[in-house]
Design a protein around this motif. Structure first.
Motif, PDB file in Angstrom:
ATOM      1  N   ALA A   1      48.222  28.319 -54.173  1.00 27.02           N
ATOM      2  CA  ALA A   1      48.105  29.670 -53.313  1.00 27.02           C
ATOM      3  C   ALA A   1      47.725  30.505 -53.090  1.00 27.02           C
ATOM      4  CB  ALA A   1      47.137  30.018 -55.115  1.00 27.02           C
ATOM      5  N   ILE A   2      47.819  29.985 -51.698  1.00 31.71           N
ATOM      6  CA  ILE A   2      47.257  30.459 -50.558  1.00 31.71           C
ATOM      7  C   ILE A   2      48.721  30.652 -49.997  1.00 31.71           C
ATOM      8  CG2 ILE A   2      46.630  30.098 -48.135  1.00 31.71           C
ATOM      9  CD1 ILE A   2      44.669  28.274 -49.323  1.00 31.71           C
TER      10      ILE A   2
ATOM     11  N   ASP B   1      35.741  35.285 -54.213  1.00 31.85           N
ATOM     12  CA  ASP B   1      36.687  34.924 -54.938  1.00 31.85           C
ATOM     13  C   ASP B   1      37.663  34.614 -54.294  1.00 31.85           C
ATOM     14  OD1 ASP B   1      34.783  34.707 -57.268  1.00 31.85           O
ATOM     15  OD2 ASP B   1      35.135  37.041 -57.935  1.00 31.85           O
ATOM     16  N   ASN B   2      38.113  35.588 -52.951  1.00 28.63           N
ATOM     17  CA  ASN B   2      39.394  35.584 -52.378  1.00 28.63           C
ATOM     18  C   ASN B   2      39.622  33.746 -51.406  1.00 28.63           C
ATOM     19  OD1 ASN B   2      36.680  36.298 -50.953  1.00 28.63           O
ATOM     20  ND2 ASN B   2      38.726  36.828 -49.068  1.00 28.63           N
TER      21      ASN B   2
ATOM     22  N   LYS C   1      40.143  30.365 -51.518  1.00 29.79           N
ATOM     23  CA  LYS C   1      40.289  29.538 -52.898  1.00 29.79           C
ATOM     24  C   LYS C   1      39.358  27.754 -52.447  1.00 29.79           C
ATOM     25  CE  LYS C   1      43.767  31.493 -54.201  1.00 29.79           C
ATOM     26  NZ  LYS C   1      43.260  32.630 -54.548  1.00 29.79           N
TER      27      LYS C   1
ATOM     28  N   ALA D   1      51.640  31.389 -51.077  1.00 34.70           N
ATOM     29  CA  ALA D   1      52.786  32.346 -52.264  1.00 34.70           C
ATOM     30  C   ALA D   1      51.450  33.710 -51.430  1.00 34.70           C
ATOM     31  CB  ALA D   1      52.079  32.438 -53.533  1.00 34.70           C
ATOM     32  N   GLU D   2      49.940  33.646 -51.442  1.00 37.14           N
ATOM     33  CA  GLU D   2      49.655  35.206 -51.187  1.00 37.14           C
ATOM     34  C   GLU D   2      49.725  34.905 -49.577  1.00 37.14           C
ATOM     35  OE1 GLU D   2      45.635  34.262 -50.734  1.00 37.14           O
ATOM     36  OE2 GLU D   2      45.225  34.370 -53.360  1.00 37.14           O
ATOM     37  N   HIS D   3      50.357  34.340 -49.055  1.00 37.40           N
ATOM     38  CA  HIS D   3      51.084  34.685 -47.372  1.00 37.40           C
ATOM     39  C   HIS D   3      52.244  34.702 -47.767  1.00 37.40           C
ATOM     40  CE1 HIS D   3      47.053  33.843 -46.338  1.00 37.40           C
ATOM     41  NE2 HIS D   3      47.255  34.609 -45.813  1.00 37.40           N
ATOM     42  N   GLN D   4      52.822  35.146 -48.587  1.00 39.53           N
ATOM     43  CA  GLN D   4      54.813  34.823 -48.910  1.00 39.53           C
ATOM     44  C   GLN D   4      55.480  34.146 -48.251  1.00 39.53           C
ATOM     45  OE1 GLN D   4      55.403  39.014 -48.464  1.00 39.53           O
ATOM     46  NE2 GLN D   4      54.248  40.201 -49.941  1.00 39.53           N
TER      47      GLN D   4
ATOM     48  N   ASP E   1      45.194  25.313 -54.924  1.00 39.92           N
ATOM     49  CA  ASP E   1      44.675  26.726 -54.151  1.00 39.92           C
ATOM     50  C   ASP E   1      45.950  26.323 -52.814  1.00 39.92           C
ATOM     51  OD1 ASP E   1      42.896  26.526 -55.343  1.00 39.92           O
ATOM     52  OD2 ASP E   1      41.265  25.486 -54.976  1.00 39.92           O
TER      53      ASP E   1
END
Length: 186
Positions: free
Chosen positions: A173-174, A3-4, A6, A176-179, A170
């Motif tokens: 989102a990636i 799920d992690n 994308k 954003a996950e990496h700020q 996607d």
């Protein structure tokens, strides 16, 4: 499961079916643009494949712990020594030597060959020999950007899975996950 990672839903579904149905091929080819997640999904699939005895209970699975630590004895990785450099025949021969040994922690061995489209003919022919007569406990995952650079005989011995670029959602989102600031703009 995965799920992690994308995107690539069709490829993830295909790989799930391989896990559920048991091993049906000794060779897979993941190809497509650089940086879209081929290597990431190959490693995640290798972990699931090597942890088949206990795929959902990863907290207590020795094989899964070894994968997370990067010390799994049944995972062999071959890659370019530097970006843009060719895979050497010596690297393929070293991998072939490891093929002679049975798995030690899992029921199978997985070999990830990253950058296969950077092999010259001697290395490609050495790999072809392994693909033509694979040992029953080996699974090869070959990763390439340009499949036109691979020998047609290699292409005929693998199941090909095409990877495409990720959609904007996607990618955002990636980021954003990496700020990353303002991911929607990028």
């Amino acid at each position: 499961m995965w799920d992690n990672i994308k995107g690539h839903q069709q490829n993830k579904e295909f790989l799930r079916s391989l896990l559920q149905g048991g091993r049906s091929t000794p060779s897979l080819l993941f190809y497509g643009p650089e940086g879209v997640g081929k290597r990431l999904l190959a490693k995640a699939f290798a972990k699931s494949f090597l942890c088949l005895g206990n795929p959902l209970e990863t907290d207590n699975c020795r094989s899964c712990h070894a994968m997370d630590a990067g010390t799994h004895p049944d995972l062999v990785q071959v890659a370019q020594l530097a970006p843009g450099k060719e895979l050497l025949i010596e690297q393929i021969k070293d991998m072939a030597k490891q093929a002679a040994y049975a798995p030690t922690m899992s029921a199978h061995k997985v070999c990830i060959i990253d950058g296969a489209d950077f092999m010259k003919a001697p290395a490609a022919n050495s790999l072809l020999k392994l693909l033509e007569e694979p040992l029953e406990y080996w699974l090869f995952i070959i990763i390439a950007i340009d499949i036109n650079k691979l020998l047609p005989t290699i292409l005929s011995r693998v199941i090909q899975r095409r990877f495409t670029g990720l959609d904007d959602g996607d990618v955002a989102a990636i980021l954003a996950e990496h700020q990353v600031e303002h991911p929607e703009e990028l």
